[in-house]
Design a protein around this motif. Structure first.
Motif: not given
Length: 208
Positions: A71-95
């Motif tokens: 199997s090949v898995i392609v992921g797309c994660l919609a996150c409640a935070g400011a996205v930078r460089y394909n990552s996010v620091v979730m400030t509402n979950i303890g960074d």
């Protein structure tokens, strides 16, 4: 030929809603909600705490699913935070850090090794593009006749759209059409906006 699956995530301050799809169908093969405070302890690696257990559960419970090694898995994660460089620091979950590149490059977990691509987007980019797929029966008009007016003018004069939603934080986005009428979604973070009180009541609210 490997079988391709789509890993989806709607990750807010309270819950992580994970889904797995066969790319040939709109119906999910598996959906599970994770309460973040129960799974994301201090120092947790997001993909090991939530994604790997979800994929393991899916491959153990979904009928007629292809072997994980095929199997090949392609992921797309919609996150409640400011996205930078394909990552996010979730400030509402303890960074909590969620890093799409790290997820796609994981090399030890049996299930995560099948994730070849993982894109991190703002949660209201997902909501904004989702609004474009709404049917009339899924909409409640605030101004009578607005749906009809929008439909009558969508080809000749497609206008900007705004999407706002309150969850653990405040999500905001707007969509603007190009010359061909194709929309692009621009995210914002209402919960990160500074509050500038202008009246006595607003000053009291700030002090409160």
């Amino acid at each position: 030929m490997p079988t391709i699956y789509l890993l989806t995530g709607d990750i807010g301050g309270t819950n992580s809603r994970m889904g797995l799809y066969d790319v040939s169908s709109d119906e999910p093969l598996c959906v599970k909600y994770y309460r973040n405070q129960d799974y994301l302890k201090p120092g947790a690696v997001y993909e090991l705490a939530i994604i790997a257990p979800f994929l393991k559960m899916a491959w153990e419970t979904v009928d007629n699913i292809a072997p994980i090694e095929d199997s090949v898995i392609v992921g797309c994660l919609a996150c409640a935070g400011a996205v930078r460089y394909n990552s996010v620091v979730m400030t509402n979950i303890g960074d909590q850090l969620i890093d799409g590149n790290a997820i796609a490059n994981h090399s030890t977990d049996t299930y995560l090794k099948s994730v070849k691509v993982c894109k991190i987007i703002n949660d209201f980019v997902a909501q904004g593009y989702g609004c474009l797929t709404l049917k009339k029966e899924e909409v409640e008009e605030l101004t009578p006749g607005s749906w009809k007016m929008m439909e009558e003018n969508k080809e000749s004069d497609p206008g900007p759209k705004v999407c706002i939603g309150a969850g653990t934080g405040l999500g905001e986005c707007f969509l603007a059409p190009d010359s061909d009428g194709e929309y692009t979604c621009f995210p914002s973070e209402g919960g990160h906006v500074e509050f500038n009180p202008r009246t006595e009541v607003e000053i009291k609210l700030r002090e409160y």
